[in-house]
Write a protein that holds these residues in place. Structure first.
Motif, mmCIF file in Angstrom:
data_model
loop_
_atom_site.group_PDB
_atom_site.id
_atom_site.type_symbol
_atom_site.label_atom_id
_atom_site.label_comp_id
_atom_site.label_asym_id
_atom_site.label_seq_id
_atom_site.Cartn_x
_atom_site.Cartn_y
_atom_site.Cartn_z
ATOM 1 N N TYR B 119 0.705 -1.066 -0.146
ATOM 2 C CA TYR B 119 0.017 -0.130 0.234
ATOM 3 C C TYR B 119 0.925 1.362 -0.100
ATOM 4 N N ILE B 120 0.937 1.866 -1.000
ATOM 5 C CA ILE B 120 1.595 3.218 -1.179
ATOM 6 C C ILE B 120 0.766 4.421 -1.617
ATOM 7 N N PRO B 127 8.315 5.353 -1.030
ATOM 8 C CA PRO B 127 8.812 5.079 0.301
ATOM 9 C C PRO B 127 10.452 5.148 0.319
ATOM 10 N N ASP B 128 10.896 5.916 1.385
ATOM 11 C CA ASP B 128 12.256 5.834 1.493
ATOM 12 C C ASP B 128 12.871 4.786 2.317
ATOM 13 N N TRP B 150 8.708 7.704 5.145
ATOM 14 C CA TRP B 150 9.165 8.637 4.179
ATOM 15 C C TRP B 150 9.814 9.818 5.099
ATOM 16 N N GLU B 151 10.837 10.288 4.290
ATOM 17 C CA GLU B 151 11.505 11.271 4.975
ATOM 18 C C GLU B 151 10.813 12.580 5.166
ATOM 19 N N PRO B 152 11.011 13.492 5.947
ATOM 20 C CA PRO B 152 10.278 15.131 5.623
ATOM 21 C C PRO B 152 10.496 15.588 4.495
ATOM 22 N N LYS B 153 9.627 16.551 3.880
ATOM 23 C CA LYS B 153 9.965 17.380 2.961
ATOM 24 C C LYS B 153 8.959 18.499 3.219
ATOM 25 N N GLY B 154 8.968 19.276 2.352
ATOM 26 C CA GLY B 154 8.277 20.890 2.168
ATOM 27 C C GLY B 154 7.065 20.706 2.985
ATOM 28 N N ALA B 166 6.628 10.623 7.646
ATOM 29 C CA ALA B 166 5.462 9.731 7.718
ATOM 30 C C ALA B 166 5.864 8.340 7.920
ATOM 31 N N VAL B 167 5.103 7.383 8.795
ATOM 32 C CA VAL B 167 5.342 6.124 9.113
ATOM 33 C C VAL B 167 4.060 5.502 8.922
#
Lengths: 182, 255
Positions: B119-120, B127-128, B150-154, B166-167
């Protein structure tokens, strides 16, 4: 009457208008569900539940937005939920078959594609990973536009284009490995 | 052959599709039999799912949009239960650390293990990191956990105390995979909907107890959590985002 008008009526509670929308889109909805579940009964159940959910979600439907991709997205989500609970997924075999078009007159394109080539193409499609197969099927088998696919998949149009392009490249690789005459 | 030529060839295939059933009358009958209330819809729409405790909880939640936590309110989501506790000792491990999450794998490995597409959510993209953990409980029940991060972004802020934006954890199997403990008065819990299915929104620090091969791992959760049932699995999305944004992420799954 256009989909948008029917959807607006349905949004106001007109179940007859919604009935017409269901009748109009159930065939395509079933094919989307079947492409995902690969099981006729699961696909039928998914479509039925999705159309009921859609009715109850109509308040969230943006006025003027295209109805078809919106309902297909709900169908696809419902189908994916079912697949996730189908632990027997591995044993379900997808076997599309290329068939003669029966009494219908063949189109110029289909007459240009021999039955052997068609079978090779179908087998190559079968071997693709699910994501690639789905985007190709949405675009070329169900003939959705890229804009409709964007709404259905919930991704920008540019992403649809690049995903489709990658999937087609992989299909071409599969065909080359099958040595299909181009 | 270029894309258009290949596309035309695909369109011209006369495929043997399965016969399409007519569902119109069944759909209209179902709608007419239902009241226009989300809780009753959820219970009727998913008769094959283990939703009985979930719907019971949702009906209670629907009466009060935001539930101030008082007493030991309990939500049972199959592999995950949520409890409210009047007191909570600090967890020895906090917050979620990479080594707690299982074996790091590639997306292809994760899909092989899961047997279907992981599930993405499209809004998060690829995902990272991905981890898989398979656990057998003392009673012999199996549980599987697929974690994507997922790593943080803007637009995706860092979850306080973690390196992640996000996890997402997907719990599968028969064993109870996790228990969430909400400290009375510091966290709150309200009903939500993901794709029309009942979900739960938990905001504020709380504890999660994960079943692992080494027993129960106690971890502190610092982000906001959306929890929902997806078929037979339970999915948990942790971010530092508000509820509406989390729901949008949850609903943006890829094919």
């Amino acid at each position: 009457m256009e989909d948008a008008e029917l959807a607006a009526l349905a949004r106001d509670g007109d179940i007859r208008a919604y009935e017409e929308l269901v009748r109009r889109h159930q065939r395509l909805a079933f094919r989307v569900a079947w492409l995902i579940t690969r099981n006729s009964q699961e696909a039928e159940d998914a479509v039925q539940e999705a159309f009921v959910k859609t009715w109850f979600a109509l308040e969230k439907f943006r006025k003027g937005a295209p109805f078809k991709p919106w309902v297909l997205r709900i169908v696809a989500n419902e189908s994916k939920n079912r697949v996730r609970s189908m632990h027997r997924r591995e044993v379900l075999a997808l076997r599309w078959e290329a068939v003669d078009s029966g009494d219908a007159a063949p189109s110029p394109e289909s007459s240009a594609l021999s039955r052997d080539d068609a079978e090779v193409l179908v087998r190559a499609l079968d071997r693709l990973r699910e994501g690639d197969r789905l985007v190709i099927a949405y675009r070329w088998l169900l003939e959705l536009s890229e804009a409709e696919m964007s709404d259905l998949l919930g991704v920008p149009a540019g992403t649809v284009k690049s995903r489709l392009s990658r999937a087609m490249a992989r299909l071409r690789d599969e065909l080359e490995s099958s040595e299909v005459p181009a | 052959m270029d894309d258009d030529g290949l596309g035309s060839a695909l369109t011209s295939l006369a495929l043997r599709w399965p016969p399409e059933p007519s569902v119109t009358s069944k759909v209209i009958s179902s709608i007419r039999e239902s009241e226009r209330r989300p809780t009753s819809i959820a219970s009727r729409l998913a008769p094959r799912r283990r939703l009985v405790p979930l719907v019971a909880a949702a009906m209670i939640l629907a009466l009060t949009a935001v539930v101030a936590i008082a007493g030991s309110f309990l939500v049972n989501l199959g592999q995950v239960t949520v409890r409210v506790t009047p007191s909570l000792e600090p967890a020895p491990s906090s917050p979620l650390a990479d080594e707690d999450l299982g074996r790091a794998v590639s997306l292809a490995e994760a899909e092989h293990i899961a047997g279907f597409s992981v599930y993405i959510p499209a809004l998060l993209g690829h995902p990272d990191r991905i981890w898989v953990d398979e656990v057998r409980s003392d009673a012999g029940e199996q549980s599987r956990r697929i974690v994507t991060a997922w790593e943080p972004k803007g637009w995706l802020p860092q979850i306080p105390g973690t390196t992640w934006g996000a996890v997402m954890i997907r719990f599968e199997g028969d064993a109870e995979g996790a228990t969430k403990l909400l400290l009375q008065g510091t966290a709150y819990h309200e009903a939500a909907y993901v794709d029309g299915d009942v979900a739960h929104w938990i905001e504020g620090p709380h504890e999660i107890r994960l079943l692992t091969d080494e027993g129960i791992e106690r971890l502190t959760v610092t982000g906001n959590v959306l929890l929902w049932q997806d078929g037979d699995a339970v999915v948990r999305l942790e971010t530092a985002l508000p509820k509406t944004r989390s729901i949008a992420i949850a609903e943006s799954s890829l094919p």
